[in-house]
Write a protein that holds these residues in place. Structure first.
Motif, PDB file in Angstrom:
ATOM      1  N   ASP A  15       7.523 -11.466   8.669  1.00  0.00           N
ATOM      2  CA  ASP A  15       6.953 -10.589   9.677  1.00  0.00           C
ATOM      3  C   ASP A  15       6.457  -9.301   9.021  1.00  0.00           C
ATOM      4  N   ASN A  16       5.258  -8.871   9.390  1.00  0.00           N
ATOM      5  CA  ASN A  16       4.627  -7.701   8.767  1.00  0.00           C
ATOM      6  C   ASN A  16       5.450  -6.426   8.906  1.00  0.00           C
ATOM      7  N   ASN A  17       6.269  -6.309   9.944  1.00  0.00           N
ATOM      8  CA  ASN A  17       7.049  -5.099  10.161  1.00  0.00           C
ATOM      9  C   ASN A  17       8.403  -5.106   9.450  1.00  0.00           C
ATOM     10  N   TYR A  18       8.761  -6.225   8.844  1.00  0.00           N
ATOM     11  CA  TYR A  18      10.028  -6.280   8.114  1.00  0.00           C
ATOM     12  C   TYR A  18       9.943  -5.322   6.933  1.00  0.00           C
ATOM     13  N   ARG A  19      11.036  -4.595   6.673  1.00  0.00           N
ATOM     14  CA  ARG A  19      11.037  -3.619   5.585  1.00  0.00           C
ATOM     15  C   ARG A  19      11.951  -4.066   4.454  1.00  0.00           C
ATOM     16  N   TYR A  20      11.414  -4.045   3.249  1.00  0.00           N
ATOM     17  CA  TYR A  20      12.190  -4.324   2.049  1.00  0.00           C
ATOM     18  C   TYR A  20      12.655  -2.993   1.475  1.00  0.00           C
ATOM     19  N   SER A  21      13.941  -2.908   1.169  1.00  0.00           N
ATOM     20  CA  SER A  21      14.482  -1.674   0.616  1.00  0.00           C
ATOM     21  C   SER A  21      14.878  -1.877  -0.838  1.00  0.00           C
ATOM     22  N   ARG A  22      15.416  -0.836  -1.428  1.00  0.00           N
ATOM     23  CA  ARG A  22      15.802  -0.904  -2.844  1.00  0.00           C
ATOM     24  C   ARG A  22      16.730  -2.089  -3.065  1.00  0.00           C
ATOM     25  N   GLY A  23      16.557  -2.718  -4.204  1.00  0.00           N
ATOM     26  CA  GLY A  23      17.361  -3.891  -4.523  1.00  0.00           C
ATOM     27  C   GLY A  23      16.737  -5.201  -4.103  1.00  0.00           C
ATOM     28  N   SER A  24      15.676  -5.148  -3.317  1.00  0.00           N
ATOM     29  CA  SER A  24      14.997  -6.380  -2.921  1.00  0.00           C
ATOM     30  C   SER A  24      14.340  -7.003  -4.138  1.00  0.00           C
ATOM     31  N   LEU A  25      14.328  -8.327  -4.161  1.00  0.00           N
ATOM     32  CA  LEU A  25      13.812  -9.072  -5.308  1.00  0.00           C
ATOM     33  C   LEU A  25      12.553  -9.830  -4.935  1.00  0.00           C
ATOM     34  N   PHE A  26      11.643  -9.922  -5.886  1.00  0.00           N
ATOM     35  CA  PHE A  26      10.373 -10.615  -5.692  1.00  0.00           C
ATOM     36  C   PHE A  26      10.146 -11.532  -6.887  1.00  0.00           C
ATOM     37  N   LEU A  27       9.943 -12.794  -6.604  1.00  0.00           N
ATOM     38  CA  LEU A  27       9.742 -13.820  -7.622  1.00  0.00           C
ATOM     39  C   LEU A  27       8.344 -14.391  -7.434  1.00  0.00           C
ATOM     40  N   PHE A  28       7.564 -14.489  -8.522  1.00  0.00           N
ATOM     41  CA  PHE A  28       6.193 -14.972  -8.376  1.00  0.00           C
ATOM     42  C   PHE A  28       5.673 -15.549  -9.684  1.00  0.00           C
ATOM     43  N   LYS A  29       4.607 -16.332  -9.540  1.00  0.00           N
ATOM     44  CA  LYS A  29       3.929 -16.881 -10.714  1.00  0.00           C
ATOM     45  C   LYS A  29       3.230 -15.745 -11.437  1.00  0.00           C
ATOM     46  N   ALA A  83       6.606  -5.415   4.863  1.00  0.00           N
ATOM     47  CA  ALA A  83       6.073  -6.649   4.294  1.00  0.00           C
ATOM     48  C   ALA A  83       4.557  -6.687   4.448  1.00  0.00           C
ATOM     49  N   GLY A  84       4.063  -6.198   5.570  1.00  0.00           N
ATOM     50  CA  GLY A  84       2.612  -6.175   5.793  1.00  0.00           C
ATOM     51  C   GLY A  84       1.879  -5.346   4.761  1.00  0.00           C
ATOM     52  N   TRP A  85       2.460  -4.183   4.402  1.00  0.00           N
ATOM     53  CA  TRP A  85       1.838  -3.357   3.378  1.00  0.00           C
ATOM     54  C   TRP A  85       1.831  -4.084   2.046  1.00  0.00           C
ATOM     55  N   LEU A  86       2.951  -4.736   1.698  1.00  0.00           N
ATOM     56  CA  LEU A  86       3.008  -5.478   0.439  1.00  0.00           C
ATOM     57  C   LEU A  86       1.969  -6.596   0.413  1.00  0.00           C
ATOM     58  N   LYS A  87       1.824  -7.314   1.516  1.00  0.00           N
ATOM     59  CA  LYS A  87       0.842  -8.404   1.570  1.00  0.00           C
ATOM     60  C   LYS A  87      -0.571  -7.876   1.347  1.00  0.00           C
ATOM     61  N   GLU A  88      -0.883  -6.766   2.006  1.00  0.00           N
ATOM     62  CA  GLU A  88      -2.232  -6.193   1.912  1.00  0.00           C
ATOM     63  C   GLU A  88      -2.513  -5.563   0.547  1.00  0.00           C
ATOM     64  N   ASN A  89      -1.471  -5.098  -0.123  1.00  0.00           N
ATOM     65  CA  ASN A  89      -1.658  -4.305  -1.341  1.00  0.00           C
ATOM     66  C   ASN A  89      -1.070  -4.919  -2.603  1.00  0.00           C
ATOM     67  N   TRP A  90      -0.566  -6.147  -2.510  1.00  0.00           N
ATOM     68  CA  TRP A  90       0.096  -6.773  -3.658  1.00  0.00           C
ATOM     69  C   TRP A  90      -0.802  -6.745  -4.899  1.00  0.00           C
ATOM     70  N   ASN A  91      -2.037  -7.195  -4.758  1.00  0.00           N
ATOM     71  CA  ASN A  91      -2.932  -7.281  -5.912  1.00  0.00           C
ATOM     72  C   ASN A  91      -3.425  -5.915  -6.396  1.00  0.00           C
ATOM     73  N   LYS A  92      -3.397  -4.927  -5.542  1.00  0.00           N
ATOM     74  CA  LYS A  92      -3.841  -3.592  -5.951  1.00  0.00           C
ATOM     75  C   LYS A  92      -2.718  -2.802  -6.617  1.00  0.00           C
ATOM     76  N   TRP A  93      -1.498  -2.863  -6.070  1.00  0.00           N
ATOM     77  CA  TRP A  93      -0.426  -1.995  -6.525  1.00  0.00           C
ATOM     78  C   TRP A  93       0.721  -2.689  -7.249  1.00  0.00           C
ATOM     79  N   VAL A  94       0.858  -4.015  -7.111  1.00  0.00           N
ATOM     80  CA  VAL A  94       2.013  -4.673  -7.709  1.00  0.00           C
ATOM     81  C   VAL A  94       1.603  -5.575  -8.868  1.00  0.00           C
ATOM     82  N   TYR A  95       0.843  -6.615  -8.576  1.00  0.00           N
ATOM     83  CA  TYR A  95       0.464  -7.563  -9.630  1.00  0.00           C
ATOM     84  C   TYR A  95      -0.953  -8.075  -9.361  1.00  0.00           C
ATOM     85  N   PRO A  96      -1.940  -7.588 -10.099  1.00  0.00           N
ATOM     86  CA  PRO A  96      -3.344  -7.888  -9.803  1.00  0.00           C
ATOM     87  C   PRO A  96      -3.763  -9.344 -10.005  1.00  0.00           C
TER      88      PRO A  96
END
Length: 125
Positions: A15-29, A83-96
């Motif tokens: 859900d776009n409004n879910y908030r990830y806080s410190r300690g959250s983990l992200f696994l990706f290719k 989560a919505g912000w991360l989805k919209e900005n993943w390639n710009k701010w996290v992993y291009p």
């Protein structure tokens, strides 16, 4: 921050409004300079959110600093990144070089058992 048992979820389905806080983990290719897969942890220093690599050769490196424009950054009760912000900005701010469909997230790890099982591959724990 880890709040109990959790399961990996595909970020694109959270859900776009879910908030990830410190300690959250992200696994990706991933691609070079990372291995085929990489895991980041979300850390916070004051009101600055960062992603730090947890795996492979780049383990321990700060990989990205997130901008402070996300609603709720550093505001008590609204802490975390949507989560919505991360989805919209993943390639710009996290992993291009990644695809948001290949990103999985979880709120954090439980406290490990101590002492650890000596001789057991960490991937099997």
């Amino acid at each position: 921050m880890y709040s109990g048992p959790a399961q990996w979820q595909r970020l694109s389905e959270v859900d776009n409004n879910y908030r990830y806080s410190r300690g959250s983990l992200f696994l990706f290719k991933a691609e070079w300079p990372f291995e085929e897969f990489v895991q980041f942890v979300l850390v916070v220093d004051g009101t600055t959110y960062r992603f730090v690599s947890l795996t492979g050769y780049k383990s321990g490196h700060i990989y990205s600093y997130l901008p402070g424009d996300e609603e709720g950054f550093g505001i008590p009760g609204l802490a975390g990144i949507r989560a919505g912000w991360l989805k919209e900005n993943w390639n710009k701010w996290v992993y291009p070089d990644g695809n948001i469909e290949d990103v999985y997230a979880v709120d954090g790890y439980p406290v490990p058992k101590y002492p650890p099982s000596v001789g057991v591959d960490i991937a099997d724990i």
